[in-house]
Write a protein that holds these residues in place. Sequence first.
Motif, PDB file in Angstrom:
ATOM      1  N   THR A 120       0.864  -1.178   0.000  1.00  0.00           N
ATOM      2  CA  THR A 120       0.000   0.000   0.000  1.00  0.00           C
ATOM      3  C   THR A 120       0.902   1.230   0.000  1.00  0.00           C
ATOM      4  OG1 THR A 120      -0.168  -0.033   2.413  1.00  0.00           O
ATOM      5  CG2 THR A 120      -1.938  -1.102   1.184  1.00  0.00           C
ATOM      6  N   GLN A 121       0.487   2.237  -0.678  1.00  0.00           N
ATOM      7  CA  GLN A 121       1.279   3.457  -0.804  1.00  0.00           C
ATOM      8  C   GLN A 121       0.716   4.493   0.152  1.00  0.00           C
ATOM      9  OE1 GLN A 121       3.949   3.039  -3.086  1.00  0.00           O
ATOM     10  NE2 GLN A 121       3.035   1.017  -2.873  1.00  0.00           N
ATOM     11  N   ARG A 122       1.544   4.996   1.053  1.00  0.00           N
ATOM     12  CA  ARG A 122       1.081   5.940   2.070  1.00  0.00           C
ATOM     13  C   ARG A 122       1.642   7.326   1.774  1.00  0.00           C
ATOM     14  NH1 ARG A 122      -0.845   2.851   6.459  1.00  0.00           N
ATOM     15  NH2 ARG A 122      -2.028   4.727   6.923  1.00  0.00           N
ATOM     16  N   PHE A 123       0.825   8.346   1.978  1.00  0.00           N
ATOM     17  CA  PHE A 123       1.277   9.716   1.746  1.00  0.00           C
ATOM     18  C   PHE A 123       0.975  10.569   2.967  1.00  0.00           C
ATOM     19  CE2 PHE A 123      -2.974   9.299  -0.053  1.00  0.00           C
ATOM     20  CZ  PHE A 123      -3.655  10.411   0.437  1.00  0.00           C
ATOM     21  N   SER A 124       1.813  11.591   3.175  1.00  0.00           N
ATOM     22  CA  SER A 124       1.688  12.440   4.361  1.00  0.00           C
ATOM     23  C   SER A 124       1.113  13.817   4.044  1.00  0.00           C
ATOM     24  CB  SER A 124       3.058  12.605   5.027  1.00  0.00           C
ATOM     25  OG  SER A 124       3.966  13.183   4.104  1.00  0.00           O
ATOM     26  N   SER A 125       0.896  14.092   2.756  1.00  0.00           N
ATOM     27  CA  SER A 125       0.349  15.387   2.354  1.00  0.00           C
ATOM     28  C   SER A 125      -0.104  15.275   0.900  1.00  0.00           C
ATOM     29  CB  SER A 125       1.413  16.477   2.476  1.00  0.00           C
ATOM     30  OG  SER A 125       2.471  16.217   1.565  1.00  0.00           O
ATOM     31  N   LEU A 126      -0.823  16.260   0.427  1.00  0.00           N
ATOM     32  CA  LEU A 126      -1.237  16.246  -0.984  1.00  0.00           C
ATOM     33  C   LEU A 126      -0.047  16.379  -1.931  1.00  0.00           C
ATOM     34  CD1 LEU A 126      -4.605  18.207  -0.873  1.00  0.00           C
ATOM     35  CD2 LEU A 126      -4.231  15.749  -1.097  1.00  0.00           C
ATOM     36  N   PRO A 127       0.946  17.220  -1.641  1.00  0.00           N
ATOM     37  CA  PRO A 127       2.118  17.230  -2.517  1.00  0.00           C
ATOM     38  C   PRO A 127       2.835  15.876  -2.555  1.00  0.00           C
ATOM     39  CG  PRO A 127       2.068  19.231  -1.211  1.00  0.00           C
ATOM     40  CD  PRO A 127       0.983  18.332  -0.674  1.00  0.00           C
ATOM     41  N   SER A 128       2.894  15.215  -1.409  1.00  0.00           N
ATOM     42  CA  SER A 128       3.501  13.880  -1.362  1.00  0.00           C
ATOM     43  C   SER A 128       2.711  12.899  -2.226  1.00  0.00           C
ATOM     44  CB  SER A 128       3.543  13.400   0.095  1.00  0.00           C
ATOM     45  OG  SER A 128       3.853  12.040   0.175  1.00  0.00           O
ATOM     46  N   LEU A 129       1.387  12.959  -2.160  1.00  0.00           N
ATOM     47  CA  LEU A 129       0.541  12.099  -2.991  1.00  0.00           C
ATOM     48  C   LEU A 129       0.814  12.349  -4.472  1.00  0.00           C
ATOM     49  CD1 LEU A 129      -1.848  10.190  -3.619  1.00  0.00           C
ATOM     50  CD2 LEU A 129      -3.357  12.179  -3.332  1.00  0.00           C
ATOM     51  N   MET A 130       0.825  13.610  -4.875  1.00  0.00           N
ATOM     52  CA  MET A 130       1.040  13.929  -6.289  1.00  0.00           C
ATOM     53  C   MET A 130       2.387  13.413  -6.776  1.00  0.00           C
ATOM     54  SD  MET A 130      -1.801  15.241  -7.034  1.00  0.00           S
ATOM     55  CE  MET A 130      -1.586  15.958  -8.636  1.00  0.00           C
ATOM     56  N   LYS A 131       3.412  13.587  -5.973  1.00  0.00           N
ATOM     57  CA  LYS A 131       4.746  13.115  -6.346  1.00  0.00           C
ATOM     58  C   LYS A 131       4.752  11.596  -6.505  1.00  0.00           C
ATOM     59  CE  LYS A 131       9.551  13.179  -4.829  1.00  0.00           C
ATOM     60  NZ  LYS A 131      10.498  13.642  -3.802  1.00  0.00           N
ATOM     61  N   GLN A 132       4.133  10.889  -5.554  1.00  0.00           N
ATOM     62  CA  GLN A 132       4.092   9.427  -5.623  1.00  0.00           C
ATOM     63  C   GLN A 132       3.300   8.945  -6.831  1.00  0.00           C
ATOM     64  OE1 GLN A 132       3.275   7.250  -1.932  1.00  0.00           O
ATOM     65  NE2 GLN A 132       3.744   9.137  -0.828  1.00  0.00           N
ATOM     66  N   LEU A 133       2.188   9.607  -7.124  1.00  0.00           N
ATOM     67  CA  LEU A 133       1.378   9.199  -8.273  1.00  0.00           C
ATOM     68  C   LEU A 133       2.168   9.283  -9.577  1.00  0.00           C
ATOM     69  CD1 LEU A 133      -2.044  10.872  -7.421  1.00  0.00           C
ATOM     70  CD2 LEU A 133      -1.563   8.419  -7.509  1.00  0.00           C
ATOM     71  N   VAL A 134       3.005  10.297  -9.683  1.00  0.00           N
ATOM     72  CA  VAL A 134       3.780  10.499 -10.900  1.00  0.00           C
ATOM     73  C   VAL A 134       4.960   9.526 -10.973  1.00  0.00           C
ATOM     74  CG1 VAL A 134       5.249  12.160 -12.126  1.00  0.00           C
ATOM     75  CG2 VAL A 134       3.082  12.901 -11.162  1.00  0.00           C
ATOM     76  N   GLN A 135       5.572   9.220  -9.826  1.00  0.00           N
ATOM     77  CA  GLN A 135       6.802   8.435  -9.827  1.00  0.00           C
ATOM     78  C   GLN A 135       6.603   6.932  -9.645  1.00  0.00           C
ATOM     79  OE1 GLN A 135       9.235  10.299  -6.810  1.00  0.00           O
ATOM     80  NE2 GLN A 135       9.829  11.960  -8.177  1.00  0.00           N
ATOM     81  N   ALA A 136       5.472   6.499  -9.136  1.00  0.00           N
ATOM     82  CA  ALA A 136       5.274   5.072  -8.814  1.00  0.00           C
ATOM     83  C   ALA A 136       5.193   4.214 -10.071  1.00  0.00           C
ATOM     84  CB  ALA A 136       4.000   4.909  -7.987  1.00  0.00           C
ATOM     85  N   ASP A 137       5.741   3.015  -9.978  1.00  0.00           N
ATOM     86  CA  ASP A 137       5.595   2.017 -11.031  1.00  0.00           C
ATOM     87  C   ASP A 137       4.316   1.233 -10.716  1.00  0.00           C
ATOM     88  OD1 ASP A 137       5.655  -0.143 -12.768  1.00  0.00           O
ATOM     89  OD2 ASP A 137       7.812  -0.482 -12.532  1.00  0.00           O
ATOM     90  N   LEU A 138       3.191   1.723 -11.209  1.00  0.00           N
ATOM     91  CA  LEU A 138       1.885   1.179 -10.834  1.00  0.00           C
ATOM     92  C   LEU A 138       1.711  -0.274 -11.265  1.00  0.00           C
ATOM     93  CD1 LEU A 138      -0.318   4.314 -11.605  1.00  0.00           C
ATOM     94  CD2 LEU A 138       0.639   3.594  -9.405  1.00  0.00           C
ATOM     95  N   LYS A 139       2.219  -0.626 -12.430  1.00  0.00           N
ATOM     96  CA  LYS A 139       2.089  -2.023 -12.890  1.00  0.00           C
ATOM     97  C   LYS A 139       2.835  -2.972 -11.959  1.00  0.00           C
ATOM     98  CE  LYS A 139       1.141  -1.108 -17.727  1.00  0.00           C
ATOM     99  NZ  LYS A 139       1.500  -1.320 -19.113  1.00  0.00           N
ATOM    100  N   GLN A 140       4.043  -2.600 -11.558  1.00  0.00           N
ATOM    101  CA  GLN A 140       4.823  -3.447 -10.661  1.00  0.00           C
ATOM    102  C   GLN A 140       4.141  -3.564  -9.299  1.00  0.00           C
ATOM    103  OE1 GLN A 140       8.779  -2.089  -9.757  1.00  0.00           O
ATOM    104  NE2 GLN A 140       9.305  -3.973  -8.671  1.00  0.00           N
ATOM    105  N   ILE A 141       3.678  -2.447  -8.763  1.00  0.00           N
ATOM    106  CA  ILE A 141       2.994  -2.472  -7.468  1.00  0.00           C
ATOM    107  C   ILE A 141       1.750  -3.360  -7.550  1.00  0.00           C
ATOM    108  CG2 ILE A 141       1.708  -1.089  -5.785  1.00  0.00           C
ATOM    109  CD1 ILE A 141       3.612   1.265  -6.576  1.00  0.00           C
ATOM    110  N   GLY A 142       0.969  -3.206  -8.616  1.00  0.00           N
ATOM    111  CA  GLY A 142      -0.235  -4.023  -8.787  1.00  0.00           C
ATOM    112  C   GLY A 142       0.087  -5.509  -8.853  1.00  0.00           C
TER     113      GLY A 142
END
Length: 196
Positions: A120-142
């Motif tokens: 699970t991907q955890r974020f501590s703020s909205l800027p943190s969420l946006m950064k993670q959404l852009v940088q995460a390898d979603l296929k690998q995580i899934g």
Amino acid sequence: MLKNTDWFKLTFDYMDERASDHLSYERIAQYRCGVLIPNDLTMASFVELFSLGMPIFLPDDNWLYRLQKSVPYGFTLYTRRLPLSIAAAAEEVIEGPAEKPIDVAMSLLKQSDFSTWPHTQRFSSLPSLMKQLVQADLKQIGQQMKTWMEERNLEVMQEWTTVLASLLPGSFDHQLAKPSLPREESASLKEAPEEL
């Protein structure tokens, strides 16, 4: 719908539980990930999304607690107990919701599926969420989520097979109760759209 195409090339679709047009699992699986702001410690939608192998972004425990304190609802309020009898229930006066102390709420959060299930991907703020959404390898995580869920399902099936065999000796053939892996994803599911 909120579009940030100039900055992040992301699209957010808000799902309202009260909406009459609930999405099918097939439609939900077409999204690349989900952002969940849980209102309680146990949420079926978390397990459903996780089982689909959909990367889930959640507020970290500290931020989730602060969100709930600012708008009290869900797990921070459940401090009442069930009455011992119907007569006791009739006599008990409940003055309103009482908040859990921070140490109790944080302990419950740390034991929740949100905190203990991997990937699970955890974020501590909205800027943190946006950064993670852009940088995460979603296929690998899934894929990691699906693999973990398949292994967990096998473990649970084996445990329950053993329990049933011990409870129903002679009438339960544990050799017949072999766990089955989840069906492969439907071939009809299209590649997830590039929008979020």
